[in-house]
Design a protein around this motif. Structure first.
Motif, PDB file in Angstrom:
ATOM      1  N   GLN A 143      -4.993   6.242  -1.304  1.00 47.20           N
ATOM      2  CA  GLN A 143      -4.256   4.996  -1.146  1.00 47.20           C
ATOM      3  C   GLN A 143      -4.369   4.139  -2.395  1.00 47.20           C
ATOM      4  O   GLN A 143      -5.441   3.959  -2.936  1.00 47.20           O
ATOM      5  CB  GLN A 143      -4.843   4.221   0.038  1.00 47.20           C
ATOM      6  CG  GLN A 143      -4.393   4.743   1.370  1.00 47.20           C
ATOM      7  CD  GLN A 143      -3.227   3.959   1.912  1.00 47.20           C
ATOM      8  OE1 GLN A 143      -3.129   2.758   1.695  1.00 47.20           O
ATOM      9  NE2 GLN A 143      -2.329   4.634   2.593  1.00 47.20           N
ATOM     10  N   GLU A 144      -3.257   3.620  -2.847  1.00 46.93           N
ATOM     11  CA  GLU A 144      -3.295   2.679  -3.958  1.00 46.93           C
ATOM     12  C   GLU A 144      -2.488   1.448  -3.600  1.00 46.93           C
ATOM     13  O   GLU A 144      -1.577   1.495  -2.785  1.00 46.93           O
ATOM     14  CB  GLU A 144      -2.703   3.319  -5.213  1.00 46.93           C
ATOM     15  CG  GLU A 144      -3.649   4.317  -5.849  1.00 46.93           C
ATOM     16  CD  GLU A 144      -3.869   4.030  -7.314  1.00 46.93           C
ATOM     17  OE1 GLU A 144      -4.007   2.833  -7.663  1.00 46.93           O
ATOM     18  OE2 GLU A 144      -3.896   4.986  -8.096  1.00 46.93           O
ATOM     19  N   ARG A 153       0.835  -1.206   0.000  1.00 45.16           N
ATOM     20  CA  ARG A 153       0.000   0.000   0.000  1.00 45.16           C
ATOM     21  C   ARG A 153       0.864   1.248   0.000  1.00 45.16           C
ATOM     22  O   ARG A 153       1.818   1.350   0.741  1.00 45.16           O
ATOM     23  CB  ARG A 153      -0.884  -0.005   1.228  1.00 45.16           C
ATOM     24  CG  ARG A 153      -2.058  -0.821   0.883  1.00 45.16           C
ATOM     25  CD  ARG A 153      -3.049  -1.100   1.867  1.00 45.16           C
ATOM     26  NE  ARG A 153      -3.797  -2.110   1.145  1.00 45.16           N
ATOM     27  CZ  ARG A 153      -4.052  -3.311   1.550  1.00 45.16           C
ATOM     28  NH1 ARG A 153      -3.744  -3.642   2.608  1.00 45.16           N
ATOM     29  NH2 ARG A 153      -4.679  -4.195   0.837  1.00 45.16           N
ATOM     30  N   THR A 190      -4.213  10.188  -5.769  1.00 49.74           N
ATOM     31  CA  THR A 190      -5.627   9.787  -5.767  1.00 49.74           C
ATOM     32  C   THR A 190      -5.982   9.046  -4.482  1.00 49.74           C
ATOM     33  O   THR A 190      -6.982   8.358  -4.419  1.00 49.74           O
ATOM     34  CB  THR A 190      -5.944   8.878  -6.963  1.00 49.74           C
ATOM     35  OG1 THR A 190      -4.971   7.822  -6.973  1.00 49.74           O
ATOM     36  CG2 THR A 190      -5.908   9.618  -8.258  1.00 49.74           C
TER      37      THR A 190
END
Lengths: 261, 206
Positions: free
Chosen positions: B44-45, B37, B42
């Motif tokens: 959390q990806e 993570r 944008t």
């Protein structure tokens, strides 16, 4: 070992046992068991405290029980209250009262009709909640059905997720194939009464990220929603949507940015 | 830094859906520690180690018609699937070459049945011999290394690196992920992830 030779123990009144291997263990008063327990049937109608681990075919708790170790059981019914300090491994778990588990829960079918709280992770084929469930870790299931209140601090990962909202539901992340979140339609007298007392709680789902193949969401607040086919119903507040095939947005929903990928 | 791929790019590149990815995660086909993570603009990806995950998904996609997801999970899991295999079986089923077994026997004395960890040692030795990366004496060095550090190979999350510099060669066994920086004259001849060797071995045994 020949199972039929095993003895039964029954503790009526107040008593102690050092544990061991039995056929049937029955507690009608208050019991303190100091060791591990292996049995076919465990039944507690009063209060029991077990210091070790337990392995049993069936466990039925009508009073209150505290297991300090791990619990391994095929079929477990909790009508009173149960605390488990270790892990719970079961085929079928039915909680009609309240239960709190400090470790992980692993099962095939988990049914909650009262309230359950788990400090570890939950994994099961089926999770069915009509009541309340709190999970500090992740929750994994093939099918997750909730008509009530849930709070999952980790990831809710299930093939089919079917939620009817009651009060404030929460998960950090949600992922799966089919995800449906709806507001409860049938406003029975009882629910109206609950709502009257809990007027400051609106029916709502909050999540940071929701990802799936087919999504239908109502009254959902999320940072990001990603999926193939997405339908956004009334009451949603979503900052960003990424979709692949189609996106429909209800006029009573609030959506920040949307992007087709 | 390892080469990472974002979840979005992964789905596109591997042509799978969110649902599939989550299902495979649920079935333990993709290890938890591959989900990395990170915060981006944008929010959390999730990122994955690119080469590992693409290879894994490719394997899942080609094998899922023949094996159930549970069988696949067994294959990818770090725990051994079988307990032992007879010596004749090994060469008969063409799992490892006769030479490798012979070298093993010379080193350890005659062995009639191999445990999974012994098989893994044999398998790695065999692959190194087959590719011509190591010669026989270096092969014995490898057996010594595995023999002395049997415990660390057991939990499979380690990498084996073979380095040669000006004709001098040596093996390194290190926990995964290994980031080695070499001086210019040193040449990395072979680099094996034991977890991947284990998968290949399980596939051959099944």
């Amino acid at each position: 070992m020949e199972r039929t030779q095993l003895k039964n123990i029954s503790i009526s009144g107040s008593g102690t046992s050092s544990g061991g291997e039995f056929n049937q263990v029955k507690v009608n008063g208050s019991a303190h068991i100091y060791g591990d327990l292996i049995c076919e049937e465990f039944k507690c109608n009063g209060s029991a405290h077990l210091e070790g681990n337990i392995t049993t075919d069936t466990a039925k708790i009508n009073g209150s029980t505290h297991f300090e170790g791990d619990v391994e059981v095929k079929e477990m019914t909790i009508n009173g209250s149960t605390d488990i300090d270790g892990h719970l491994l079961c085929d079928e778990l039915k909680v009609q009262g309240s239960s709190s588990i400090k470790g992980d829960v692993k099962g095939k079918e988990i049914i909650v009709r009262g309230s359950a709280s788990v400090q570890g992770n939950v994994s099961s084929d089926e999770v069915d909640v009509k009541g309340q469930i709190k999970i500090k870790g992740d929750c994994e299931a093939e099918s997750f059905e909730a008509r009530g209140n849930f709070k999952i601090d980790g990831l809710l990962n299930a093939g089919t997720i079917d939620v009817e909202l009651l009060r404030h539901c929460e998960a950090k992340e949600i992922g799966g194939e089919n995800i449906t979140v709806k507001k409860t339609r049938d406003a029975s007298g009882f629910k109206k009464l609950i709502k009257f007392f809990m007027s400051n709680h609106t029916d709502q789902l909050t999540a940071e990220v929701i990802e799936g193949d087919y999504l239908y969401l109502e009254h959902t607040h999320a940072e990001v929603v990603r999926g193939n086919t997405i339908e956004i119903g009334p009451g949603c507040d979503i900052k960003r949507i990424e979709y692949k095939t189609s996106l429909e947005i209800d006029q009573n929903a609030k959506v920040g940015t949307q992007e087709k990928i | 830094m390892e080469n990472l791929i974002s979840k979005k790019d992964l789905l596109e590149e591997a042509n799978i859906s969110y649902g599939q990815l989550y299902r495979w995660k649920r079935k333990n086909l993709i290890p938890e520690n591959w989900f990395i993570r990170k915060s981006t603009f944008t929010g959390q990806e999730t990122f994955f180690p690119k080469d590992d995950i693409l290879l894994r998904i490719e394997k899942i996609k080609t094998l899922k018609d023949d094996l159930s997801l549970d069988e696949l999970a067994d294959m990818f899991s770090p725990s051994p699937t079988l307990t032992s295999l007879a010596a004749e079986e090994l060469t008969k089923r063409n799992i490892v070459s006769h030479t490798a077994v012979e070298m093993y026997n010379n080193f350890h004395g005659p062995t009639h049945s191999f445990s999974f960890n012994q098989l893994l040692t044999l398998y790695v030795l065999n692959s190194l011999l087959q590719t011509g990366d190591v010669n026989r004496t270096e092969g014995v060095d490898l057996l010594k290394l595995f023999d002395e550090h049997a415990q660390s190979t057991k939990n499979s999350e380690s990498e084996l690196i073979f380095i040669r510099k000006m004709g001098v060669s040596f093996f390194i066994l290190t926990p995964e992920p290994a980031n080695l920086l070499l001086e210019p004259q040193a040449k990395k001849i072979a680099h094996y992830k034991l977890s991947q060797c284990m998968e290949e071995l399980k596939l051959k045994l099944s």
